[in-house]
Structures are given as C-alpha cells and as structure tokens.
Design a protein around this motif. Sequence first.
Motif, short mmCIF file in Angstrom:
data_model
loop_
_atom_site.label_atom_id
_atom_site.label_comp_id
_atom_site.label_asym_id
_atom_site.label_seq_id
_atom_site.Cartn_x
_atom_site.Cartn_y
_atom_site.Cartn_z
N SER A 1 23.62 93.83 32.72
CA SER A 1 23.67 92.51 32.94
C SER A 1 23.63 92.11 34.38
O SER A 1 22.89 91.07 34.74
CB SER A 1 24.90 91.80 32.24
OG SER A 1 24.80 92.25 30.85
N ALA A 2 24.57 92.74 35.06
CA ALA A 2 24.53 92.32 36.57
C ALA A 2 23.28 92.45 37.30
O ALA A 2 23.07 91.71 38.08
CB ALA A 2 25.89 93.09 37.06
N ASP A 3 22.67 93.46 37.20
CA ASP A 3 21.55 93.68 37.92
C ASP A 3 20.35 92.80 37.62
O ASP A 3 19.66 92.14 38.66
CB ASP A 3 20.94 95.16 38.04
CG ASP A 3 20.58 95.72 36.48
OD1 ASP A 3 20.49 94.75 35.55
OD2 ASP A 3 20.28 96.72 36.16
N SER A 4 20.36 92.37 36.29
CA SER A 4 19.27 91.33 36.07
C SER A 4 19.65 90.06 36.64
O SER A 4 18.59 89.42 37.05
CB SER A 4 19.05 91.37 34.66
OG SER A 4 18.70 92.47 33.97
N SER A 5 20.81 89.68 36.40
CA SER A 5 21.30 88.46 36.88
C SER A 5 21.03 88.07 38.46
O SER A 5 20.64 87.01 39.07
CB SER A 5 22.62 88.07 36.66
OG SER A 5 22.59 87.90 35.23
N MET A 6 21.53 89.18 39.27
CA MET A 6 21.15 89.47 40.71
C MET A 6 19.76 89.11 41.11
O MET A 6 19.48 88.26 42.07
CB MET A 6 21.84 90.69 41.32
CG MET A 6 23.40 90.89 41.26
SD MET A 6 23.75 92.19 41.72
CE MET A 6 25.42 92.32 41.31
N LEU A 7 18.66 89.97 40.41
CA LEU A 7 17.59 89.81 40.92
C LEU A 7 16.90 88.31 40.39
O LEU A 7 16.04 87.78 41.11
CB LEU A 7 16.62 90.87 40.07
CG LEU A 7 15.32 90.96 40.57
CD1 LEU A 7 15.06 91.21 41.84
CD2 LEU A 7 14.43 91.97 39.50
N SER A 8 17.32 87.88 39.17
CA SER A 8 16.89 86.36 38.65
C SER A 8 17.25 85.33 39.72
O SER A 8 16.49 84.50 39.90
CB SER A 8 17.30 86.25 37.31
OG SER A 8 16.91 87.40 36.50
N SER A 9 18.54 85.28 39.87
CA SER A 9 19.01 84.28 40.79
C SER A 9 18.27 84.35 42.48
O SER A 9 17.86 83.41 42.83
CB SER A 9 20.52 84.12 41.06
OG SER A 9 20.97 85.58 41.55
N SER A 10 18.26 85.36 42.92
CA SER A 10 17.64 85.53 44.23
C SER A 10 16.12 85.18 44.22
O SER A 10 15.46 84.99 45.21
CB SER A 10 17.83 87.06 44.75
OG SER A 10 17.28 88.14 43.93
N THR A 11 15.28 85.69 43.01
CA THR A 11 14.17 85.37 42.95
C THR A 11 13.71 83.98 43.02
O THR A 11 12.68 83.40 43.59
CB THR A 11 13.45 86.10 41.74
OG1 THR A 11 13.63 87.42 41.68
CG2 THR A 11 11.89 85.67 41.40
#
Length: 552
Positions: free
Chosen positions: A351-361
């Motif tokens: 979950s954490a890696d997906s959220s980090m990438l999504s928000s920064s994108t």
Amino acid sequence: MVENVWGLVAVLVFYVVMLVIGIVAGRKELSNKAKASTSDTMLAGRNIGMFVGIFTMTATWVGGGYINGTAEAVYNSVSGTGAGLIWAQAPVGFSISLILGGIFFAKPMREAGYTTMIDPFQKKLGDWMGAVLVLPALSGEIFWSASILSALGSTLSVIIGLEMWISVIISACVALLYVVIGGLASVVYTDVIQLLCIAAGLITAIPFAMNHEAVGDVFSVPVNSTSETIGWLGYLEGRSWGLFVDDYLLLMFGGLPWQVYFQRVLASRTPDGARVLSFLGGIGCLLMAIPPVMIGAIGYSTDWNQTAYSGVLDDGTVRPNLIVPLVLQYLTPPVVAIIGLGAVSAAVMSSADSSMLSSSTMFAQNVYKPVFRPQASDREVIWVMRLAAVVFCCIAAVLAITIQTVYGLFVMCGDFVYVLLFPQLVSVMFVPWFNTFGSLTGFLVSLAVRLLGGEALLNWKAVVAFPWYDFETNRQYFPYKTLCMLIGLFVMLIVSYLTDRLMESGRLNRKWLHRINNRLYAPAAEEEEDGDRKLGEINEGMDYASDTSTKL
C-alpha cells in the motif's frame, strides 16, 4: 527493546529482498529506454501485461489497511454493537468499485492516453481547476500512507517489541527508495511478491491458530447468544441501515477517483486490457478477504485469558486493531508467526509504495508542470516527482508517529474523495456541457455541506443534524455523505448547463471563463476573436471603398 530477535531478522531480510527486487525491476525497465520519459517512470512505459497486471490491480486495495481493517471489523462483534462480518464492507465495496471502474472508466481513460486521473480535468477545465482537484486526492493518498504505516508500527511492536517510530521510519524509507529509483515498474513487480507473501503467510497461519487450545469452535453459535447465527457474523438493526448503505456507496463509488487505481489502468498495454484487469482485480480483491476474515473469526472465538498475552482487557477481550498480530504471535508457533509477520509487512509495503508514487505523480504532472513550469522537460518533471515522493513520505511518517487519529483523518479524506471528486469524475467523462463554472461551484457547495455534517471519528461536532442524528455519539445515521455528493453533482450540472447555454446565446461573455480557465474554449474563443477582428477589417475596407466610389 527487541523481544523477538528472529522476528526482527525476518523483517529485515524481507525488506532487503523487496528493496533488491524493486530496484532491479525499475532499473531493468528504464535501461531499455535510451532516455526515460514521464510515461516510463510514472506508468512503467504503459507496458503492464496480464499476469503482472492482475497482481498489481488486486494490490490496489489489498494492503495493510485492508488486511488489518477486515480482521478488526469481524473481531469487533465481541463489542455487541452489531459489528462483525456484515460490517466488513471494504472487501465487497472495493471489489465492486474495481468492476465498475472496468465497465465505465478504464477503457476511455486508457484510450485517451492520460498520465494521471487529473489530466481529463485539466484538459476540459483548465490547469488551475485541475490543480484544485489534486488537493483532496493528494490528502487522501498521504493519510492513507500514514494510516498503514501506523498499523505496521503497532504490529511490529506487538510481535517483536520494536519501537513504533523505528519500524515506521524503516518501512517508509525502504518503500521510498525503490519507488524513487524505479517508479511504477518497481511498484508493480514488488506487488507480485508482496501479494503472494500476504496469501501464503496468512493461509499458513490459519490452521495452526484454529487448533490452538484457547480457540473454540469458530463456526458454532455461542451458548449464551440470543441469536441463531454465528456471533462474528454481526447484525444490522434500526437506524444503522442508513450508515450501512452510506458506507457501501462510499466504498463502491468513492473507490473510483483514486490515482492508485488509474495509475494501473493507464499503465496497461491496451484499453481492453485495462478493462479486463479491473474485472480480475475485483475478483482477486474479494478472494484476498478470506484470510483476514478467518483471522478475525479466530480472534473472536479465542479465550484470551488462556493465552500468554498480558494485555487482555477486563472483559476478556483485546484491542480490535491488534487482532491480526495477536493471533499470529500468541496462537501460532514462532516460525509460523514470523511468516505471518512477513505477510503483514508485505501488505503495508504494497500500500505504502503505491500511495507514495501516486501522490508524487499527481503533484509533478498536474501541479508543478502546468501551473508553475509549463516548459519543464520530462527529466525535470521526473526529478520533481522524486523530490515530492520524499516530502510526502516524510509527512506520512510524521503523521503515523505523532497523531493518534490517523485512521480518522484517512476516513475523513476518503469520504472527501467520494463527496468532492466522484461527481467531478462522472461529469468530466460523460457530461459534454460540464465546465469550470459548474465544477468550482459544485466543489465548494459539496465541501461546505460535508463540513457541516461533522465527523464522529475526529470528534467533530455536526452543525447540521440530519435525520436519525445521535447527539450523544455525534454520529450521523442518515446517509449524509451520499446526500452531500448528490447535492454537489446536481449543483455542478445545473450551473454548467445554465452557463453553457448563456455563453452559446451570447448573454455571458466567454472572457469570464478565460479568466478562471486557461484552456477550455480558449482556442475556439481566440479563433472567434481573430475572425471578428478580420471581419471588422474587411468591413471597414469595404466601407472605405464604397465611400470612395461614391465620391468619385
């Protein structure tokens, strides 16, 4: 002080494996390109196939919050307040959400070639309005990351005695490192391993836990129960139906406007593939709920006073949010507990890696580039994305460590996504007359009405008491979140339609739309202004020629 050294070693080994896989997968994907573009980093080159896609689409929602939350909801039936399996709504709600996404949104979004889910808003409503809509989406992603990091900290503190802040920082740094290096390619390939670890770890633990001497018959009706059903199934009564329906609608439709979902849709090789992956991801999401449901049921059927756990409450129960780590630690052998710990850690990392990438994108693609640096190159946008990932990761980690109501904040942001973004997404995709006037008005009205409704989890008192409001608990039993969403949808459609008709008739000058929207109608308006100017010049020339001929 670390109480379970082998558990700590197992977690560290797992993290190292995930880090290596993430970095290798990301570098391999990018090394095939002479020059990495935003599509390569943010969308893995739009090259996600069926096998990997099924795993990563399922992992859209199957993470730390999903596993721990489902088990917690089932176990919570011990409180006698009607909780239980029937209130474990996330598995069914998110599964239906993925299927609805496949039916209505996946194919048109992928065919349009967008990079983020905010792109269609900026294309139709303008850069600034799109940037405004990033705010609730971004907040939801950050608080989602914080809530699952907090859950992992609680889990590791129970099983291996590791300080919460240490586990949160290590987990965040590992996920951040391979996200920054490899982008979405790292995320999707680690999703495969993480999802397999979740299934294997929890499924392995279930038979051992069920056979523990402190666990009763999981599928029997309690002797002192007045009901003819199994206790952990839960029940519904009275006005709770309104809350039940509201939560289901929030999960089904509010689960759509999230970048973590559309990032996978837009990274699929083909539009039809994106649709199929959504369907299969929905099925996978539902199947992955079986192990945590069983963990919760086992916890419900356990006499915790017969275990070695020293934190049993006076009524013989344990803290519901710790039910997964407690079952793993005290009802299974040490080796199995370590395997289960790997499963929980995998869920959080997924979950954490997906959220980090999504928000920064979203920040780099939909805020930084269009609003602040329209001329920014792909390389610059990628570096901004990486820097944003570091900043958002730090914010999420600080929230996880310092705030006790992180889950409440996530729930609040989650229903903001439902109330504010879902009607916007429907309108931008399917309503041809939708414009910035309607979008902004609907956004503000939805926000105001939702804030007036209060939030029980944050002890936020309601200003407007809808029917069935409980003044003692500050809980709205009326499906008010859905009402807020529908009010916003109605307002934005009506305002958009009326302003569109006024602009078509010439009663409302399009220049007012230009001032809040730098793209919608701008080309057409500029052409219209150029045409009027040229026509005026021609008419002036003809008038001059006519006057001259008359004089002659």
